[in-house]
Enzyme design. Sequence first.
Site, PDB file in Angstrom:
ATOM      1  N   ASP A 408     -11.988  76.372  56.771  1.00 49.77           N
ATOM      2  CA  ASP A 408     -12.600  76.510  55.450  1.00 49.77           C
ATOM      3  C   ASP A 408     -13.515  75.304  55.202  1.00 49.77           C
ATOM      4  O   ASP A 408     -13.488  74.323  55.952  1.00 49.77           O
ATOM      5  CB  ASP A 408     -11.497  76.576  54.395  1.00 49.77           C
ATOM      6  N   GLU A 411     -19.241  74.506  55.684  1.00 50.88           N
ATOM      7  CA  GLU A 411     -20.706  74.705  55.617  1.00 50.88           C
ATOM      8  C   GLU A 411     -21.507  73.507  56.160  1.00 50.88           C
ATOM      9  O   GLU A 411     -22.603  73.750  56.668  1.00 50.88           O
ATOM     10  CB  GLU A 411     -21.114  75.011  54.176  1.00 50.88           C
ATOM     11  N   ASP A 489     -15.607  83.199  48.298  1.00 49.43           N
ATOM     12  CA  ASP A 489     -14.917  83.112  47.008  1.00 49.43           C
ATOM     13  C   ASP A 489     -15.514  84.090  46.008  1.00 49.43           C
ATOM     14  O   ASP A 489     -16.336  83.730  45.155  1.00 49.43           O
ATOM     15  CB  ASP A 489     -14.995  81.677  46.475  1.00 49.43           C
TER      16      ASP A 489
END
Length: 1057
Positions: A408, A411, A489
């Site tokens: 997670d 990015e 999300d």
Amino acid sequence: MRIATIRSGPAIIHCFPTLIFTSTFVIPHKIPKLLKNPYSISCNSDNFLRNSNKSTTTSRILAESKMGESAGTSATASPMVSEPILEEGVFRFDSSADARNEAFPSLSFVNQKDRDTPIMSNHKIPSYIPTSEHVSGQQIVSFELPAGTSFYGTGEVSGQLERTGKRVFTWNTDAWGYGSGTTSLYQSHPWVLAILPNGEALGFLADTTKRCEIDLRKESTAKLIASSPFPVVTFGPFASVNDVLASLSHAVGTVFMPPKWSLGYQQCRWSYDSDLRVREIAKTFRDKGIPCDVIWMDIDYMDGFRCFTFDQETFPNPKSLVDELHRMGFKAIWMLDPGIKHEKGYSVYESGTEKDIWVQTKDGNPFVGEVWPGACVFPDFTQEKARSWWANLVKDFISNGVDGIWNDMNEPAVFKSITKTMPESNIHRGDDELGGHQNHLHYHNVYGMLMARSTYEGMKLANPNKRPFVLTRAGFIGSQRYAATWTGDNLSTWEHLHMSISMVLQLGLSGQPLSGPDIGGFAGNATPKLFGRWFGIGAMFPFCRGHSEKGTVDHEPWSFGEECEEVCRLALKRRYRLIPHIYTLFYLAHTNGSPVASPTFFADLKDSELRRNENSFLLGPLLVYCSTLSDLGVHQIHHTLPNGTWMSFDFQDSHPDLPALYLRGGSIIPYGPAHQHVSEANAKDDLSLFIALDENGKAEGVLFEDDGDGYEYTNKAYLFTTYVAELKSSVVTLSVSKTEGLWKRPNRHLHVHLLLGEGAMVDAWGTDGEDLKITLPSENEISNLISASKNNYKTRMESAKRIPDVEQASGHKGVELSGTPVEVKGGEWALKVVPWIGGRIISMEHLPTGTQWLHSRVEINGYEEYSGTEYRSAGCTEEYTVINRDLEQAGDIESLRMEGDVGGGLAIERNISLSEDNPKLFKIDSSLLARSVGAGSGGYSRLVCLRIHPTFSLFHPTETYVSFTSIDGSKHEVWPESGEQLYEGHLRPNGEWMLVDKCLGLGLVNRFNVDQVYKCLLHWDFGTVNLELWSEDRPVSKQSPLCISHSYEIKRISVVC
């Protein structure tokens, strides 16, 4: 390089002596920008969206020294050169020979040489030829395709399935609560799939890791815009989409073969904060008979959010926990983020520092950014030594019984940063084969993929005989080789439920078949009906996981009442029955690049009406038809089916909140028992088949079987069966026509259902591998069976226990997000308003540019208004009443008038209006009114201030500023680095200020009555900016309200990033 030029008919052929057996064609300038021409081969682009004599982006690119003048100085369209590569029908285009040599290595191709090595080809020229030009360091490649072309792909994107009219920026972004107009999400796929009017398919890939604009706003025209130079690779046109995707997979790879258990249901939540809670969740699944295979551990398990650690109080013995989960039939997946706590004495930090593997600042020091643990450093996954270091940490971590890993925040997300990520000037000391030392701008989009690759390789090190399972949030085209993904999300809203179908399909059309959404929505509270409906649809997605945010209501299948629980149970039993079919589809995806879930138009590429169908999708020949409308069950909506024969069926489980199922004529699909978890399955379980004959009385289907894990299947330790059925003289004969693999067929019963239509079927039993003959009933008997089946279906639907139609789950904490916003649309604007929470505007979309300017959650941000100078004072959370909503018959104006009680006898009244007289703008008139101020106060209220508080998204934070001229005539350009600025008196903007995005070439102009506005507050935050208008600060009476009238408009500007 010397170039020999040969003229041949209308084409000019350039032969490069350094390239053996290669011809490169160039189209003369007079030929149109894109041709379908048997003699033509390459070309260049269209006019650039933005015109400027300066590029601030180029000046920041460390590696641009690799570019020759020829790669970046052309101001007009010039021919591109092309070469056949990889296989028949695949071409590489470059703007020039020099640009070809200067292109960076491919990080999308499995084998970089495949992109860089020309081949001998019978298909000597491409059918469609892009054009290219260079403006301010940007290369613009244009494809002009026949009228009626439909666009898809572009990877992980929100919004509509058919992408015409949309624009995407490939820049991996932590996009919590994204909307339908968000232009950058967590992954980057610079890939477009075009379906031509004749049903042929064509794909094109901009093979660049840098930020890339995919502009599909003009019908049948696609533009790819990124820093120069980059090659474009085209695939096709081919006869079918599957042919294009197969060819793409030969370039970028297929999905890893998932372990079979990963196709079961997976339960996750941010807040399973102890091993006791995890055990409770697992036990409840088994006690309630709800199938489930995996429990996920979010960051709650870590010691202070330090990766590769466990909290000794709440997760003191992870191996013991996992052993217990395994005994119950569960796997355990654990989260790992890239941010490593910057802390002396923390072994992971110390070992990484010793090996010198951190991403560096431009000054050569380790970059430190804040994430969950606080100050963090970040592994530089562009270096082999960093990937090896991480892989070995993963290898050791697996010894705790870890079955899978969740990457997670990769990015990479960074807190307290305007850009939500690390500075573009940071340095990656990449391996030469990846591109060498470059700045973060170059490697940003592949950071997540390289992390997933390292995690995957670490899991293989830990146990070479098990298939790794990695889930990654960030990725790049090609990530499917290492990891599954999910759609980030999302929100617990009906809009996000609907979008989840298109998002999964787009990822599949971009080479990533193993994806799914957070079922039920991650942020906010689902209602029972929304949750049950989402479960019914989500149970049919390739990746099936429920996940929700800390602080929301519980989102387990049993959390919304008995009726919803039963729908979830039915949905998951349906999935588990179909796992033999789904697993077969994944084997085909792994071996030939086909999608697992595909759009309905795959069934008829020439049917243009199907190209925009977003309520259904295919799992091979199985059509799943869904209702995403809150007030209509699946039986209450019209089902638009492709041409041909489609037989409806179910497992005696039809329900208004479950999708309808159809099997295409000519198909056979397998299914099995509804186990509680995948490992319960046994090779000797009864095998069942559904058969739908085509108009010729024939059908065919396949089944793949192996151990469900490991790699023995690569040595042919599997059984791949092709079943065929044929009708002759009222007898249908089912037989095995072909087998592959070394596995011996299990001795098992075969249960066959021959579909007759409307859910009616004829059952027959036999032994798998032996011919089975089924005698068809007479026409009259078939008619009676169909009639009875229709009646049974109607009865089941009418008698089904419906999920209560409630707006909010009572007795739970959190904010209700799933109400339906009020839409106000007219001219160039489309707004969405939620009166029940502060009357806030949550969406402000400019239709001509497709830009969504507001950064909003339903319960916070967006456009808010306050009744005091304090942040989030009364007015932003109260329920507003819609007083009037007008759409005049002449269509001149649409308006929405609301009022909210803010206490003390005061109310905020707001009128939003859109006028056709000036379609470019919309206007907001707000007033803070005294409605019932007591006489004892002299008719005056408390001290109040009308504070307008909009939160706007920064699409390109480093290229965005606010511009205005003050009342005193001074001019201002205010950039994010300035933080917060308050303008009063003569420094106030003189009636307007503008939020400028240089990369978009757009400015959002906010005009206001300067006599009503006493202060203007400008506040830059992480990826957002507030442009606030404040009235004076005083009491109000019925005769003296506080008022602010202002408007918004989009202007095109000439600056460019």
